[in-house]
Scaffold this motif. Structure first.
Motif, PDB file in Angstrom:
ATOM      1  N   GLY A   1       0.807  -1.221   0.000  1.00 34.48           N
ATOM      2  CA  GLY A   1       0.000   0.000   0.000  1.00 34.48           C
ATOM      3  C   GLY A   1       0.837   1.266   0.000  1.00 34.48           C
ATOM      4  O   GLY A   1       2.065   1.240   0.049  1.00 34.48           O
ATOM      5  N   ALA A   2       0.105   2.374  -0.048  1.00 35.14           N
ATOM      6  CA  ALA A   2       0.761   3.682  -0.036  1.00 35.14           C
ATOM      7  C   ALA A   2       1.418   3.936   1.315  1.00 35.14           C
ATOM      8  O   ALA A   2       0.976   3.457   2.345  1.00 35.14           O
ATOM      9  N   VAL A   3       2.475   4.707   1.277  1.00 35.25           N
ATOM     10  CA  VAL A   3       3.204   5.058   2.496  1.00 35.25           C
ATOM     11  C   VAL A   3       2.875   6.513   2.826  1.00 35.25           C
ATOM     12  O   VAL A   3       2.941   7.376   1.964  1.00 35.25           O
ATOM     13  N   THR A   4       2.491   6.767   4.073  1.00 39.22           N
ATOM     14  CA  THR A   4       2.228   8.144   4.486  1.00 39.22           C
ATOM     15  C   THR A   4       3.350   8.611   5.400  1.00 39.22           C
ATOM     16  O   THR A   4       3.930   7.832   6.151  1.00 39.22           O
ATOM     17  N   ARG A   5       3.629   9.894   5.289  1.00 34.37           N
ATOM     18  CA  ARG A   5       4.721  10.470   6.073  1.00 34.37           C
ATOM     19  C   ARG A   5       4.306  11.881   6.477  1.00 34.37           C
ATOM     20  O   ARG A   5       3.812  12.645   5.659  1.00 34.37           O
ATOM     21  N   ASN A   6       4.522  12.221   7.736  1.00 31.59           N
ATOM     22  CA  ASN A   6       4.212  13.556   8.240  1.00 31.59           C
ATOM     23  C   ASN A   6       5.432  14.458   8.126  1.00 31.59           C
ATOM     24  O   ASN A   6       6.569  14.011   8.278  1.00 31.59           O
ATOM     25  N   GLU A   7       5.152  15.725   7.891  1.00 31.63           N
ATOM     26  CA  GLU A   7       6.152  16.773   7.992  1.00 31.63           C
ATOM     27  C   GLU A   7       5.586  17.811   8.947  1.00 31.63           C
ATOM     28  O   GLU A   7       4.369  17.979   9.040  1.00 31.63           O
ATOM     29  N   TYR A   8       6.476  18.495   9.650  1.00 33.05           N
ATOM     30  CA  TYR A   8       6.044  19.414  10.696  1.00 33.05           C
ATOM     31  C   TYR A   8       6.612  20.803  10.454  1.00 33.05           C
ATOM     32  O   TYR A   8       7.808  20.965  10.271  1.00 33.05           O
ATOM     33  N   ARG A   9       5.723  21.794  10.476  1.00 31.93           N
ATOM     34  CA  ARG A   9       6.175  23.183  10.436  1.00 31.93           C
ATOM     35  C   ARG A   9       6.324  23.615  11.884  1.00 31.93           C
ATOM     36  O   ARG A   9       5.378  23.525  12.675  1.00 31.93           O
ATOM     37  N   VAL A  10       7.517  24.083  12.231  1.00 31.41           N
ATOM     38  CA  VAL A  10       7.783  24.467  13.613  1.00 31.41           C
ATOM     39  C   VAL A  10       8.105  25.957  13.701  1.00 31.41           C
ATOM     40  O   VAL A  10       8.634  26.550  12.774  1.00 31.41           O
ATOM     41  N   HIS A  11       7.729  26.507  14.849  1.00 27.47           N
ATOM     42  CA  HIS A  11       8.081  27.884  15.191  1.00 27.47           C
ATOM     43  C   HIS A  11       9.030  27.814  16.381  1.00 27.47           C
ATOM     44  O   HIS A  11       8.694  27.253  17.422  1.00 27.47           O
ATOM     45  N   TYR A  12      10.238  28.347  16.201  1.00 30.47           N
ATOM     46  CA  TYR A  12      11.218  28.349  17.284  1.00 30.47           C
ATOM     47  C   TYR A  12      10.778  29.384  18.322  1.00 30.47           C
ATOM     48  O   TYR A  12      10.604  30.559  18.002  1.00 30.47           O
TER      49      TYR A  12
END
Length: 155
Positions: free
Chosen positions: A47-58
């Motif tokens: 199946g498809a692979v899902t991956r998260n990315e995160y926008r962060v504020h320092y």
């Protein structure tokens, strides 16, 4: 770093700045956006692979430093990871610089020095107590008017 971990929106995390002199130093950050990407697998591999990315504020930094990070570049905020954060700072007692010479080994995310601190929202107050947004205004005493008697150019 946080391989396979997922982080919640607004969660406080430790993140490594992705650019500049502070690359590799861990800073406190807040997850401000989560993006999930699905990739199509090679034919016949499942199946498809899902991956998260995160926008962060320092935390305490100008929003111009906000950035998207992979899960591997984010750590959960735990006491053990806070110790790693202290060691990652220049002069923090660790070998964040990559050894005795201070150079980062190839492929390392460790940095030589930290980036400059974030700029303050307002410039510091002026020593004369004036407005910090601009130069201090100087006031000159007006000269007293001199009454002229007679015509000019008379000789």
């Amino acid at each position: 770093m946080g391989v396979g971990e997922t982080f919640a929106l607004h969660e406080i995390v430790l993140a490594s700045l992705n650019h500049g002199l502070g690359k590799g130093v861990l800073y406190e950050a807040r997850v401000i956006e989560v993006r999930t990407e699905s990739t199509q697998p090679a034919r016949g591999s499942g199946g498809a692979v899902t991956r998260n990315e995160y926008r962060v504020h320092y935390q305490g930094w100008n929003k111009k430093w906000d950035e998207w990070l992979e899960p591997e570049e984010v750590l959960r905020d735990t006491p053990d990871n806070r110790q790693l954060q202290e060691k990652s700072k220049p002069g923090g007692g660790g070998t964040a610089g990559g050894g005795a010479t201070g150079g980062a080994p190839k492929g390392s995310h460790k940095a030589k020095t930290a980036p400059p601190p974030p700029p303050p929202s307002l410039p510091p107050p002026q020593p004369d107590g004036g407005d910090p947004s601009g130069p201090a205004e100087t006031h000159r005493a007006k000269r007293p008017k001199v009454e002229s008697s007679g015509a000019r150019g008379a000789g």
